[in-house]
Design a protein around this motif. Structure first.
Motif, mmCIF file in Angstrom:
data_model
loop_
_atom_site.group_PDB
_atom_site.id
_atom_site.type_symbol
_atom_site.label_atom_id
_atom_site.label_comp_id
_atom_site.label_asym_id
_atom_site.label_seq_id
_atom_site.Cartn_x
_atom_site.Cartn_y
_atom_site.Cartn_z
ATOM 1 N N TYR A 1 5.193 -4.944 1.545
ATOM 2 C CA TYR A 1 5.657 -3.749 0.856
ATOM 3 C C TYR A 1 4.536 -3.373 0.009
ATOM 4 O O TYR A 1 4.065 -4.159 -0.915
ATOM 5 N N LEU A 2 4.151 -2.050 -0.059
ATOM 6 C CA LEU A 2 3.293 -1.425 -0.950
ATOM 7 C C LEU A 2 3.990 -0.368 -1.919
ATOM 8 O O LEU A 2 4.624 0.473 -1.269
ATOM 9 N N GLU A 3 3.939 -0.508 -3.186
ATOM 10 C CA GLU A 3 4.467 0.525 -4.018
ATOM 11 C C GLU A 3 4.206 2.013 -3.852
ATOM 12 O O GLU A 3 4.717 3.008 -3.893
ATOM 13 N N GLN A 4 2.855 2.096 -3.502
ATOM 14 C CA GLN A 4 2.071 3.437 -3.200
ATOM 15 C C GLN A 4 2.617 3.872 -1.915
ATOM 16 O O GLN A 4 2.148 5.020 -1.723
ATOM 17 N N ASN A 5 3.361 3.172 -1.102
ATOM 18 C CA ASN A 5 3.387 3.678 0.067
ATOM 19 C C ASN A 5 4.926 3.225 0.595
ATOM 20 O O ASN A 5 5.316 2.263 1.328
ATOM 21 N N LYS A 6 5.930 3.603 -0.067
ATOM 22 C CA LYS A 6 7.283 3.201 0.114
ATOM 23 C C LYS A 6 7.926 3.584 1.599
ATOM 24 O O LYS A 6 7.560 4.491 1.951
ATOM 25 N N GLN B 1 6.279 -9.275 0.033
ATOM 26 C CA GLN B 1 5.372 -9.131 -1.147
ATOM 27 C C GLN B 1 4.847 -10.228 -1.909
ATOM 28 O O GLN B 1 5.965 -10.981 -2.273
ATOM 29 N N ILE C 1 6.031 -7.205 -8.136
ATOM 30 C CA ILE C 1 6.420 -5.983 -7.281
ATOM 31 C C ILE C 1 7.602 -5.995 -6.708
ATOM 32 O O ILE C 1 8.281 -5.273 -6.487
ATOM 33 N N ARG D 1 10.862 -3.519 -6.888
ATOM 34 C CA ARG D 1 11.763 -2.905 -5.708
ATOM 35 C C ARG D 1 13.074 -3.177 -5.719
ATOM 36 O O ARG D 1 13.962 -2.531 -5.440
ATOM 37 N N GLU E 1 14.910 -1.544 -8.186
ATOM 38 C CA GLU E 1 14.790 0.046 -7.663
ATOM 39 C C GLU E 1 16.047 0.267 -6.808
ATOM 40 O O GLU E 1 16.929 1.260 -6.790
#
Lengths: 86, 387
Positions: free
Chosen positions: B99-104, B122, B127, B131, B134
């Motif tokens: 999981y990448l925050e800049q690429n949800k 992750q 991070i 998520r 969120e």
């Protein structure tokens, strides 16, 4: 061996193995619900009973549905021993 | 390990009400049980949308068995697309991804007619924490994976390691707690309450150490694995897809549809039975004892539950597609018989592992013969259902 002696011995064996500790094992109480006897514990118990009474359980009886209480196990053992005498 | 707040940020909390505490005794595993809870929360019927194909797999070389994949021991939580998509008709699972925050992650347009289940990892707990928060803030329960060794409500706490799925339904940063439930009663889980965030975060990033005579010691890092479920805009429970499950099951059982490049079904069941008969002369050493007492016992219990699950699927399906009443009743009866025999076989396997008497192999193989008979009939009825 009388039926009462068999019941007593089986209840003792269940008491020793039951994951949910209890002072007494009632003959009519569900083994899984009241004493935590899942299929794993049940089969271990049945193997021990086979050795103790020198009997063999039928394959089809090896389920929690078949042996749901201490009473059903004691009845089965009693009938097996009685049949062996005859 | 404490919750990683942003400096100066207000502490918040959130609780998602009415997430179904789903559990059925025929559920596949703790993951499927958690999927069931979230699927129900999304208004879906787990018995249909999580239905898996009827199948049986056996590999002579490893001696592993399974349903729609071989039950092997994984050393990681990363799975390929092929590994994840051999069981369910209605769901699509992309390969495990970081999981990448800049690429949800979002819905995959090419699978918009499916229930999409994403497995995300992750290694940075901060991070993963953000998520999780969120998703909960958006009203989406989170399926989080933990090492049972680290969760205090479970009997395995500080005793045994094992990867396990729980459902997070809320958090409270002020009190540093997560709201969660774990209703996978097949592993004595029955928890519904709150736990310290620290406990959950540690259990989510544990190494999960394992050791058994088949594999030897290994670790399986949890890596904060979690699952996100979404339905594509064109997702429908259609007659066509229900019949596809039935057809595919028949093909697999007849050995006409390989899975992961392997022939499966009735022929494999017979090969498995023969291999067990060949074991009558062997010494029951530690490896064989483990294989029967633990591996085959668990796998066969899983097969028993799957036959029950397929029975439940047929029951639900019969309300949506036309299946002749007599076929439905016969199918139900044979699936019931098969499930019962698999359960007995599982217990005989355990008994063999305890008593180490090769004679028990005869009884076990007799049960497998009964299963083959019942499942041969099942396949015949499935063909009639698929017509």
């Amino acid at each position: 061996m009388t039926k009462e002696e068999i019941e007593l011995k089986i209840c003792e064996m269940i008491k020793e193995r039951a994951p949910i500790p209890s002072d007494t094992i009632r003959l009519d109480e569900d083994l899984r619900e009241n004493y935590g006897v899942d299929s794993l514990v049940l089969v271990e118990l049945l193997v021990e009973i086979e050795c103790a009474f020198d009997i063999t359980f039928d394959s089809s009886s090896l389920t929690n549905e078949f042996f749901s209480t201490a009473g059903t196990i004691a009845d089965y053992v009693y009938q097996r021993l009685a049949a062996a005498i005859l | 390990m404490s919750a990683p707040y942003e400096v100066g940020a207000a502490k918040s909390k959130r609780s998602i009400p009415d997430v179904p505490r789903y559990f059925v005794p025929h559920v596949g595993d703790c993951f499927a049980n958690a999927y069931g809870a979230v699927a129900k929360h999304m208004g879906l019927n787990p018995e249909l949308v999580l239905a898996d194909y009827l199948c049986f797999m056996y590999d002579e070389q490893t001696e592993y068995i399974g349903i729609n994949f071989l039950g092997r021991y994984s050393t990681s939580v990363e799975f390929t697309e092929e590994e994840l998509n051999s069981s369910m008709e209605f769901a699509y699972l992309p390969p495990t991804a970081i999981y990448l925050e800049q690429n949800k992650p979002g819905l995959l347009p090419e699978y918009k007619d499916r229930l999409q289940i994403r497995l995300l990892i992750q290694d940075d707990p901060a991070i993963a924490y953000r998520r999780t928060k969120e998703l909960l803030d958006a009203g989406r329960p989170v399926i989080a994976v933990v090492d049972l060794h680290g969760v205090s409500y479970h009997r395995a706490f500080k005793r045994e390691h094992g990867i396990h799925a729980v459902v997070l339904t809320g958090y409270d940063e002020e009190n540093q707690i997560y709201e969660l439930f774990d209703k996978y009663k097949l592993s004595s889980s029955d928890f519904d309450g709150t736990l310290p965030m620290e406990e959950i975060m540690q259990a989510r990033s544990a190494l999960c150490l394992q050791n058994n005579p088949i594999t030897g010691p290994f670790s399986r890092p949890v890596r904060n694995l979690w699952m996100e479920l979404e339905v594509g805009e064109e997702f429908r429970v259609t007659e066509e897809r229900i019949r596809a499950i039935i057809r595919q099951s028949s093909l697999r059982m007849k050995g006409l549809q390989p899975v992961h490049g392997r022939v499966c079904g009735l022929e494999r069941l017979e090969a498995f039975r023969q291999s067990l008969l060949d074991k009558k002369e062997i010494v029951f050493d530690e490896l064989e004892v483990y294989r029967f007492r633990t591996y085959y016992n668990r796998s066969m219990k899983g097969l028993s539950r799957q036959r029950k699950r397929f029975q439940a699927f047929i029951q639900e399906a019969s309300a949506l597609i036309s299946i002749p009443g007599d076929v439905c009743a016969e199918l139900n009866e044979e699936l019931e018989a098969s499930a019962m025999r698999w359960d007995i076989a599982a217990n005989l396997s355990l008994k063999l592992g305890i008593a180490r008497k090769p004679a028990i192999l005869d009884e076990l193989c007799e049960q497998l013969r009964f299963i083959r008979e019942a499942e041969t009939k099942v396949v015949g009825y499935l063909d009639r259902c698929a017509e």
